[in-house]
Write an enzyme that holds these catalytic residues in place. Structure first.
Site, mmCIF file in Angstrom:
data_model
loop_
_atom_site.group_PDB
_atom_site.id
_atom_site.type_symbol
_atom_site.label_atom_id
_atom_site.label_comp_id
_atom_site.label_asym_id
_atom_site.label_seq_id
_atom_site.Cartn_x
_atom_site.Cartn_y
_atom_site.Cartn_z
ATOM 1 N N LYS A 234 21.341 65.745 50.112
ATOM 2 C CA LYS A 234 21.577 64.567 49.961
ATOM 3 C C LYS A 234 22.662 64.359 49.061
ATOM 4 O O LYS A 234 23.281 65.229 48.183
ATOM 5 C CB LYS A 234 20.474 63.644 49.268
ATOM 6 C CG LYS A 234 19.042 63.683 50.202
ATOM 7 C CD LYS A 234 17.920 63.274 49.241
ATOM 8 C CE LYS A 234 17.653 64.274 48.240
ATOM 9 N NZ LYS A 234 16.411 63.912 47.508
ATOM 10 N N THR B 28 19.213 52.783 41.535
ATOM 11 C CA THR B 28 18.774 53.887 42.574
ATOM 12 C C THR B 28 17.386 54.527 42.379
ATOM 13 O O THR B 28 17.472 55.850 42.506
ATOM 14 C CB THR B 28 20.243 54.653 42.693
ATOM 15 O OG1 THR B 28 20.324 55.311 41.544
ATOM 16 C CG2 THR B 28 21.342 54.005 43.360
ATOM 17 N N GLY C 1 14.036 56.065 42.646
ATOM 18 C CA GLY C 1 13.388 56.592 43.651
ATOM 19 C C GLY C 1 14.020 56.495 45.133
ATOM 20 O O GLY C 1 13.253 56.697 46.321
ATOM 21 N N THR C 2 15.294 56.714 45.126
ATOM 22 C CA THR C 2 15.891 56.637 46.455
ATOM 23 C C THR C 2 15.540 58.054 47.124
ATOM 24 O O THR C 2 15.436 57.883 48.321
ATOM 25 C CB THR C 2 17.696 56.661 46.126
ATOM 26 O OG1 THR C 2 18.072 57.597 45.200
ATOM 27 C CG2 THR C 2 18.060 55.583 46.024
ATOM 28 N N GLY C 3 15.434 59.112 46.416
ATOM 29 C CA GLY C 3 15.231 60.366 47.078
ATOM 30 C C GLY C 3 13.897 60.345 47.708
ATOM 31 O O GLY C 3 13.655 60.796 48.804
ATOM 32 N N CYS C 4 12.836 59.838 46.838
ATOM 33 C CA CYS C 4 11.525 59.778 47.255
ATOM 34 C C CYS C 4 11.364 58.943 48.519
ATOM 35 O O CYS C 4 10.798 59.312 49.588
ATOM 36 C CB CYS C 4 10.657 59.033 46.306
ATOM 37 S SG CYS C 4 10.535 59.689 44.551
#
Ligand SMILES: Nc1ncnc2c1ncn2[C@@H]1O[C@H](COP(=O)(O)OP(=O)(O)OP(=O)(O)O)[C@@H](O)[C@H]1O
Ligand SMILES: Cc1ncc(CO)c(N)n1
Length: 267
Positions: free
Chosen positions: A176, A209, A211-214
């Site tokens: 990412k 942003t 929690g974007t990865g989760c």
């Protein structure tokens, strides 16, 4: 009518609801899959940061996975915060025992607020025990630096890191680009062991942003559960997170969560 697809998240709880198990279940729901969860830790967390980490006993992690495996086999699963070597081993054992497929590993290490969500000494277990069982791993740039044991500055560095991470025998590496220091578009790189695919989206100027990865890895998992191939699942996830960041909810006084309703309401 075909039975509904089921997706499992093995991760930590975020009391603030923006990351972890809560983000995953919201994302599963929005993408039309039945969501299940096995908790690895409880965090006392809000938009200002992580105020406490309370690991769930390893035996309780195993018991949750056994209960799910005995009755509700998932069509896809993701892992998030795993915290320690023991919990990683318990998760790897269950995946191998039940022969679960479509495993997406989000190698959660450090929260955006700086809290340690994976013990340092657990990195090698993640690489040696879990990644070989995974279909995809979704590191951000700092996580990829640790997994590949190199620094990342350029796009060529990112590709080299993907190649190195693929040596663990994980099938797809999705690196990412949210943490890239340039102001250009956010490029998430998908590597299938041979070729690279760049998934590009406009960089949104916001601090919300959390929690974007989760959310992104949960959306990939939901896509796989619904039968999409990896590239289609990743592209759908990119569109899901783009909409969720773009239409932020503006809640909390710190780094707020994204809007999990936004993809459903897109024009
Ligand atoms: N400012 C932004 N604008 C657009 N997309 C973004 C932005 N920040 C992150 N993304 C997207 O969100 C997803 C997650 O990326 P990021 O690199 O921030 O992950 P992360 O650090 O693991 O997130 P977290 O630790 O908060 O869960 C990626 O698909 C990325 O492209
Ligand atoms: C529980 C939990 N998992 C993952 C993250 C990473 O965003 C977080 N902040 N909290």
């Amino acid at each position: 009518m075909a039975p509904i697809a089921k997706a499992l998240t093995i991760a930590g709880s975020d009391s603030g609801g923006g990351a972890g198990i809560q983000a995953d279940l919201k994302t599963f729901q929005e993408l039309g899959v039945y969501g299940m969860s096995a908790l690895t830790a409880i965090t006392a967390q809000n938009t200002l940061g992580v105020h406490g980490v309370f690991p769930v006993e390893t035996a309780a992690v195993t018991a949750q996975l056994q209960a799910i495996g005995a009755d509700l086999p998932p069509d896809a699963l993701k892992t998030g915060m795993l915290f320690s070597h023991d919990r990683i081993q318990a998760v790897a054992e269950a995946i191998a025992y039940f022969k679960w497929k479509n495993v997406v590993v989000d190698p959660v290490m450090i929260a955006k607020s700086g809290a340690q969500l994976l013990q340092h000494q657990a990195l090698s277990s993640l690489k040696s025990s879990l990644l070989p069982l995974a279909e995809a791993v979704t590191p951000n740039i700092p996580e990829a630096e640790l997994l590949a044991d190199q620094t990342i500055a350029t796009m060529e560095d990112r590709k080299e890191a993907c190649r190195r991470i693929a040596e663990t025998s994980v099938r797809y590496v999705i690196l990412k680009g949210g943490h890239a220091s340039d102001d250009g578009p956010v490029i998430d790189l998908l590597f299938d062991g041979f070729d690279f695919y760049e998934m590009e989206g406009a960089r949104i100027a916001t601090r919300h942003t959390h929690g974007t990865g989760c959310t992104f890895s949960a959306a990939i998992t939901a896509g796989l559960a619904n039968g999409l191939d990896m590239q289609s699942a990743a592209l759908q996830a990119k569109a899901f997170i783009q909409a969720a960041i773009q239409n932020g909810l503006n809640i909390g006084t710190g780094q707020g969560p994204t809007n999990h309703f936004a993809y459903r309401n897109r024009k």
